[in-house]
Design a protein around this motif. Sequence first.
Motif, PDB file in Angstrom:
ATOM      1  N   LEU A 155       0.615  -1.403   0.128  1.00 22.67           N
ATOM      2  CA  LEU A 155      -0.121  -0.009  -0.085  1.00 22.67           C
ATOM      3  C   LEU A 155       0.844   1.344   0.088  1.00 22.67           C
ATOM      4  CD1 LEU A 155      -2.890  -1.022   2.207  1.00 22.67           C
ATOM      5  CD2 LEU A 155      -3.032  -0.559  -0.148  1.00 22.67           C
ATOM      6  N   PRO A 156       1.722   1.441   0.971  1.00 18.09           N
ATOM      7  CA  PRO A 156       2.776   2.432   0.788  1.00 18.09           C
ATOM      8  C   PRO A 156       3.488   2.693  -0.612  1.00 18.09           C
ATOM      9  CG  PRO A 156       3.106   1.432   2.681  1.00 18.09           C
ATOM     10  CD  PRO A 156       2.474   0.610   1.728  1.00 18.09           C
ATOM     11  N   LEU A 157       3.552   2.005  -1.358  1.00 15.68           N
ATOM     12  CA  LEU A 157       4.659   1.854  -2.644  1.00 15.68           C
ATOM     13  C   LEU A 157       3.859   2.778  -3.789  1.00 15.68           C
ATOM     14  CD1 LEU A 157       5.840  -1.624  -2.526  1.00 15.68           C
ATOM     15  CD2 LEU A 157       6.731   0.555  -1.330  1.00 15.68           C
ATOM     16  N   ALA A 158       2.652   2.517  -3.937  1.00 18.43           N
ATOM     17  CA  ALA A 158       1.713   3.073  -5.171  1.00 18.43           C
ATOM     18  C   ALA A 158       0.491   3.867  -4.695  1.00 18.43           C
ATOM     19  CB  ALA A 158       1.715   2.126  -6.104  1.00 18.43           C
ATOM     20  N   ASP A 159       0.172   4.893  -5.509  1.00 17.98           N
ATOM     21  CA  ASP A 159      -1.380   5.497  -5.317  1.00 17.98           C
ATOM     22  C   ASP A 159      -2.267   4.567  -5.919  1.00 17.98           C
ATOM     23  OD1 ASP A 159       0.069   7.318  -4.104  1.00 17.98           O
ATOM     24  OD2 ASP A 159      -0.051   8.937  -5.622  1.00 17.98           O
ATOM     25  N   THR A 160      -2.040   3.616  -6.972  1.00 16.11           N
ATOM     26  CA  THR A 160      -2.890   2.957  -7.553  1.00 16.11           C
ATOM     27  C   THR A 160      -2.831   1.521  -7.903  1.00 16.11           C
ATOM     28  OG1 THR A 160      -3.190   5.144  -9.123  1.00 16.11           O
ATOM     29  CG2 THR A 160      -4.138   3.123  -9.909  1.00 16.11           C
ATOM     30  N   PHE A 161      -3.823   0.621  -7.726  1.00 12.36           N
ATOM     31  CA  PHE A 161      -3.577  -0.843  -7.699  1.00 12.36           C
ATOM     32  C   PHE A 161      -4.648  -1.372  -8.616  1.00 12.36           C
ATOM     33  CE2 PHE A 161      -1.761   0.465  -3.778  1.00 12.36           C
ATOM     34  CZ  PHE A 161      -0.634  -0.289  -3.615  1.00 12.36           C
ATOM     35  N   LEU A 162      -4.409  -2.130  -9.575  1.00 16.96           N
ATOM     36  CA  LEU A 162      -5.428  -2.749 -10.367  1.00 16.96           C
ATOM     37  C   LEU A 162      -5.404  -4.247  -9.985  1.00 16.96           C
ATOM     38  CD1 LEU A 162      -5.383  -2.305 -14.294  1.00 16.96           C
ATOM     39  CD2 LEU A 162      -4.949  -4.808 -13.405  1.00 16.96           C
ATOM     40  N   ILE A 163      -6.691  -4.670 -10.201  1.00 19.19           N
ATOM     41  CA  ILE A 163      -7.115  -6.032  -9.828  1.00 19.19           C
ATOM     42  C   ILE A 163      -7.755  -6.858 -11.099  1.00 19.19           C
ATOM     43  CG2 ILE A 163      -8.408  -7.442  -8.268  1.00 19.19           C
ATOM     44  CD1 ILE A 163      -6.283  -5.742  -7.010  1.00 19.19           C
ATOM     45  N   ASP A 164      -6.844  -7.681 -11.247  1.00 21.23           N
ATOM     46  CA  ASP A 164      -7.587  -8.366 -12.701  1.00 21.23           C
ATOM     47  C   ASP A 164      -7.661  -9.977 -12.484  1.00 21.23           C
ATOM     48  OD1 ASP A 164      -7.723  -8.912 -15.193  1.00 21.23           O
ATOM     49  OD2 ASP A 164      -5.808  -8.544 -16.054  1.00 21.23           O
ATOM     50  N   THR A 165      -8.377 -10.546 -13.191  1.00 23.40           N
ATOM     51  CA  THR A 165      -8.662 -11.901 -12.886  1.00 23.40           C
ATOM     52  C   THR A 165      -7.376 -12.705 -12.638  1.00 23.40           C
ATOM     53  OG1 THR A 165     -10.812 -11.542 -14.415  1.00 23.40           O
ATOM     54  CG2 THR A 165     -10.150 -13.729 -13.963  1.00 23.40           C
ATOM     55  N   PHE A 166      -7.445 -13.741 -11.989  1.00 21.65           N
ATOM     56  CA  PHE A 166      -6.438 -14.576 -11.515  1.00 21.65           C
ATOM     57  C   PHE A 166      -6.336 -15.473 -12.538  1.00 21.65           C
ATOM     58  CE2 PHE A 166      -4.699 -18.178  -9.500  1.00 21.65           C
ATOM     59  CZ  PHE A 166      -3.340 -18.197  -9.483  1.00 21.65           C
ATOM     60  N   ARG A 167      -5.263 -15.736 -13.059  1.00 24.69           N
ATOM     61  CA  ARG A 167      -4.864 -17.069 -13.918  1.00 24.69           C
ATOM     62  C   ARG A 167      -3.762 -17.504 -13.532  1.00 24.69           C
ATOM     63  NH1 ARG A 167      -6.378 -17.751 -20.036  1.00 24.69           N
ATOM     64  NH2 ARG A 167      -5.527 -19.751 -19.445  1.00 24.69           N
TER      65      ARG A 167
ATOM     66  N   VAL B 266      -8.410   0.298 -10.007  1.00 27.28           N
ATOM     67  CA  VAL B 266      -8.800  -0.158 -11.304  1.00 27.28           C
ATOM     68  C   VAL B 266      -9.185  -1.446 -11.412  1.00 27.28           C
ATOM     69  CG1 VAL B 266      -7.866  -0.170 -13.748  1.00 27.28           C
ATOM     70  CG2 VAL B 266      -6.854   1.389 -12.013  1.00 27.28           C
ATOM     71  N   LEU B 267     -10.553  -1.629 -11.977  1.00 24.99           N
ATOM     72  CA  LEU B 267     -11.170  -2.942 -12.185  1.00 24.99           C
ATOM     73  C   LEU B 267     -10.851  -3.361 -13.789  1.00 24.99           C
ATOM     74  CD1 LEU B 267     -13.067  -5.338 -11.299  1.00 24.99           C
ATOM     75  CD2 LEU B 267     -15.003  -3.894 -12.321  1.00 24.99           C
ATOM     76  N   ALA B 268     -10.110  -4.811 -13.771  1.00 28.24           N
ATOM     77  CA  ALA B 268      -9.785  -5.246 -15.116  1.00 28.24           C
ATOM     78  C   ALA B 268     -10.364  -6.696 -15.155  1.00 28.24           C
ATOM     79  CB  ALA B 268      -8.322  -5.211 -15.246  1.00 28.24           C
ATOM     80  N   GLY B 269     -10.457  -7.254 -16.028  1.00 31.70           N
ATOM     81  CA  GLY B 269     -10.741  -8.529 -16.255  1.00 31.70           C
ATOM     82  C   GLY B 269     -12.145  -9.002 -16.831  1.00 31.70           C
ATOM     83  N   GLY B 270     -12.262  -9.179 -18.078  1.00 33.36           N
ATOM     84  CA  GLY B 270     -13.526  -9.682 -18.452  1.00 33.36           C
ATOM     85  C   GLY B 270     -14.703  -8.852 -18.806  1.00 33.36           C
ATOM     86  N   LEU B 271     -14.169  -7.519 -18.668  1.00 36.94           N
ATOM     87  CA  LEU B 271     -15.214  -6.444 -18.980  1.00 36.94           C
ATOM     88  C   LEU B 271     -15.476  -6.294 -20.389  1.00 36.94           C
ATOM     89  CD1 LEU B 271     -13.860  -3.871 -16.372  1.00 36.94           C
ATOM     90  CD2 LEU B 271     -15.541  -5.575 -16.218  1.00 36.94           C
ATOM     91  N   VAL B 272     -16.800  -6.291 -20.684  1.00 36.17           N
ATOM     92  CA  VAL B 272     -17.215  -5.960 -22.121  1.00 36.17           C
ATOM     93  C   VAL B 272     -18.520  -4.820 -22.103  1.00 36.17           C
ATOM     94  CG1 VAL B 272     -16.620  -8.474 -22.725  1.00 36.17           C
ATOM     95  CG2 VAL B 272     -19.019  -7.943 -21.865  1.00 36.17           C
ATOM     96  N   PRO B 273     -18.744  -4.535 -23.420  1.00 36.04           N
ATOM     97  CA  PRO B 273     -19.972  -3.680 -23.286  1.00 36.04           C
ATOM     98  C   PRO B 273     -21.308  -4.232 -22.431  1.00 36.04           C
ATOM     99  CG  PRO B 273     -18.867  -3.402 -25.381  1.00 36.04           C
ATOM    100  CD  PRO B 273     -18.145  -4.713 -24.442  1.00 36.04           C
ATOM    101  N   ASP B 274     -21.375  -5.434 -22.645  1.00 37.30           N
ATOM    102  CA  ASP B 274     -22.674  -6.113 -22.160  1.00 37.30           C
ATOM    103  C   ASP B 274     -22.498  -5.995 -20.770  1.00 37.30           C
ATOM    104  OD1 ASP B 274     -23.883  -6.213 -24.483  1.00 37.30           O
ATOM    105  OD2 ASP B 274     -23.275  -8.431 -24.834  1.00 37.30           O
TER     106      ASP B 274
END
Length: 213
Positions: free
Chosen positions: A123-135, A164-172
């Motif tokens: 947490l102290p290392l960055a202002d932003t964190f991205l969470i993606d789907t685990f593989r 930041v939310l990532a992973g499997g996002l689509v228009p639908d």
Amino acid sequence: MINGIQLKICGITRSVDAEAATLIGADFLGFILYPKSPRFVSMAAFEDLKPRLPQSRKVAVMVRPTIDGLATARDAGFDFFQLHFDPDDDQSLIETWGGIVAPDRLWLAPRLAPNQAFPDWLLPLADTFLIDTFRKDSFGGSGETGDWDRFRDLQAAHPGKNWVLAGGLVPDNIAEALVRTGAKTVDLSSGVERAPGVKDSKKLEALALAMRA
């Protein structure tokens, strides 16, 4: 920004796609500097693209970068640095990244297994964190939907950070994802493509419409 939500379109390989993403309101353009990715862009290719890119902020996406590799990306003119890694990687290396680029320019993206706790020492290392789907066999780019409830809980637990939310996002599914998670920044790549590294303008327009709704 679309309807108060920041948008990153990742896996940019062509200037025409960068323009299309910016036209719909993308705040960030992501360039993957990881050779194993089907959307890989070499530093030479990025330098060739750079004069033809719009003014949107540019994100270098890297996996376990070396000190020299991160410094090279920094000097190439990227605005932010999205760094993927395993939480049990060398902690001293991860801490060193913050000495090469400031914490306000770092997006740390730890590869978290489903039952693995978020490592608070990050947490102290960055202002932003991205969470993606685990593989287990890759760093992001799976096209599979992630754990939205976990993202919501992390963002609620650490409101002083950008998530930041990532992973499997689509228009639908983007509208449901935003409601479920409360995400303020989202990251899409394959969900707006017709082939790896080739964006689909109709999908980009559909994404913008869904976010505005």
